[in-house]
Design a protein around this motif. Structure first.
Motif, short mmCIF file in Angstrom:
data_model
loop_
_atom_site.label_atom_id
_atom_site.label_comp_id
_atom_site.label_asym_id
_atom_site.label_seq_id
_atom_site.Cartn_x
_atom_site.Cartn_y
_atom_site.Cartn_z
N TYR A 67 0.84 -1.19 0.00
CA TYR A 67 0.00 0.00 0.00
C TYR A 67 0.88 1.25 0.00
CZ TYR A 67 -3.68 -3.25 1.32
OH TYR A 67 -4.57 -4.30 1.35
N SER A 68 0.38 2.29 -0.67
CA SER A 68 1.01 3.61 -0.63
C SER A 68 0.23 4.50 0.32
CB SER A 68 1.05 4.22 -2.03
OG SER A 68 1.85 3.44 -2.90
N MET A 69 0.77 5.67 0.62
CA MET A 69 0.13 6.56 1.57
C MET A 69 0.25 8.01 1.10
SD MET A 69 0.87 6.96 5.72
CE MET A 69 0.22 5.32 6.12
N LEU A 70 -0.75 8.81 1.47
CA LEU A 70 -0.69 10.26 1.32
C LEU A 70 -0.98 10.88 2.67
CD1 LEU A 70 -0.53 12.71 -0.79
CD2 LEU A 70 -3.01 12.78 -0.52
N VAL A 71 -0.08 11.71 3.17
CA VAL A 71 -0.32 12.46 4.39
C VAL A 71 -1.12 13.69 4.01
CG1 VAL A 71 0.73 13.63 6.36
CG2 VAL A 71 1.85 11.62 5.37
N ALA A 72 -2.36 13.76 4.47
CA ALA A 72 -3.28 14.82 4.06
C ALA A 72 -3.72 15.60 5.29
CB ALA A 72 -4.49 14.24 3.34
N VAL A 73 -2.93 16.58 5.65
CA VAL A 73 -3.24 17.44 6.79
C VAL A 73 -3.00 18.87 6.37
CG1 VAL A 73 -0.91 17.14 7.74
CG2 VAL A 73 -2.75 17.89 9.24
N GLY A 74 -3.89 19.78 6.79
CA GLY A 74 -3.85 21.15 6.32
C GLY A 74 -2.86 22.04 7.05
N TYR A 75 -3.23 23.31 7.17
CA TYR A 75 -2.28 24.33 7.61
C TYR A 75 -2.52 24.86 9.02
CZ TYR A 75 -6.24 27.16 6.01
OH TYR A 75 -7.48 27.69 5.81
N SER A 76 -3.50 24.34 9.75
CA SER A 76 -3.82 24.94 11.04
C SER A 76 -2.64 24.85 12.02
CB SER A 76 -5.06 24.29 11.65
OG SER A 76 -4.86 22.91 11.85
N ASN A 77 -1.87 23.77 11.91
CA ASN A 77 -0.64 23.63 12.68
C ASN A 77 0.43 23.12 11.74
OD1 ASN A 77 1.51 22.65 14.29
ND2 ASN A 77 0.15 22.41 16.05
N MET A 78 1.28 24.02 11.28
CA MET A 78 2.22 23.67 10.23
C MET A 78 3.25 22.65 10.68
SD MET A 78 1.43 25.23 7.37
CE MET A 78 2.97 25.36 6.45
N ARG A 79 3.68 22.71 11.93
CA ARG A 79 4.66 21.74 12.39
C ARG A 79 4.08 20.33 12.48
NH1 ARG A 79 8.01 25.27 16.99
NH2 ARG A 79 9.00 26.68 15.48
N ALA A 80 2.78 20.23 12.68
CA ALA A 80 2.13 18.91 12.70
C ALA A 80 2.25 18.24 11.34
CB ALA A 80 0.67 19.05 13.10
N ARG A 81 2.24 19.02 10.28
CA ARG A 81 2.37 18.45 8.94
C ARG A 81 3.71 17.73 8.79
NH1 ARG A 81 2.71 21.13 4.78
NH2 ARG A 81 1.56 19.61 3.56
N GLN A 82 4.78 18.36 9.25
CA GLN A 82 6.08 17.72 9.17
C GLN A 82 6.16 16.50 10.08
OE1 GLN A 82 9.46 20.27 9.84
NE2 GLN A 82 10.91 18.57 9.88
#
Length: 224
Positions: A67-82
């Motif tokens: 399986y492949s994955m896409l991390v799909a999280v927005g901009y409300s907490n930018m450090r959470a994206r990383q």
């Protein structure tokens, strides 16, 4: 018959649901489940009609080799994206890109992992886009720009030629960064801002021309 690429979406939000819509429209791709950290899963084991899987055990149920994955999280907490991107990488998933068929991306552009590029965006020759960026609709990225990792470019933002965008930056709606600039890491560029000179890391820049109005080194960029 060619087998479909089966995709996990790491995220549980309206943005994650939007990405399911787009990914399922790509031929030979299919989203099969959502993934979230255990402490965000309350009672239901499903989301948007699909299985909702705890991240802590996802590799057992959906192994990275299949399986492949896409991390799909927005901009409300930018450090959470990383943070979420790094966790997915540690589990050895192939992190896919989504590039809208209605975007114009020059064939010379180099793109890393887990990037999302929406419709109407134009990316000119010799641009480098590293990992885990969201480039929303109708953005214009001029020639020879370098975009680091984990940044968010809001709709109709413009980056002039030969500019370098650091990691973890946020560019607001209709913002403009002039040519030959260095945008420091975790810079916040406000909506409608006009940036005519280099920005300092962790700075908040608003206005036309933009001025520094604060810093956020401790807490990072949080957009409400």
């Amino acid at each position: 018959m060619t087998k479909k690429t089966e995709i996990l979406i790491y995220g549980m939000s309206d943005f994650a649901k939007l990405m399911r819509t787009y990914l399922d429209r790509v031929e030979l791709q299919k989203v099969v489940a959502y993934v979230a950290d255990q402490n965000f899963i309350k009672q239901s084991n499903s989301f948007d009609t699909l299985p909702l899987v705890p991240f802590e055990e996802v590799e057992v149920l959906y192994p990275p080799k299949s399986y492949s994955m896409l991390v799909a999280v927005g901009y409300s907490n930018m450090r959470a994206r990383q943070f979420m991107f790094d966790k997915a990488k540690k589990k050895n998933y192939n992190l896919i890109n989504y590039v809208s068929p209605a975007a114009i991306v020059d064939e010379s552009v180099k793109i890393g992992e887990n990037n999302i590029i929406f419709q109407g965006t134009v990316i000119e020759p010799n641009v480098v886009i590293k990992d885990n960026n969201i480039i929303w609709s109708s953005v214009n990225v001029s020639h020879d720009v370098e975009i680091g990792s984990h940044s968010f470019l809001a709709s109709q933002s413009l980056i002039g030629g030969c500019t370098k965008i650091g990691n973890g930056c946020f560019l607001g709606f209709n913002s403009t960064c002039s040519q030959n600039l260095s945008i420091g890491e975790e810079s916040l560029i406000g909506a409608n801002a006009l940036v005519l000179k280099d920005t300092m890391s962790f700075s908040k820049n608003i206005g036309s021309p933009s001025k520094v109005v604060g810093f956020h080194q401790k807490e990072g960029i949080c957009v409400r």
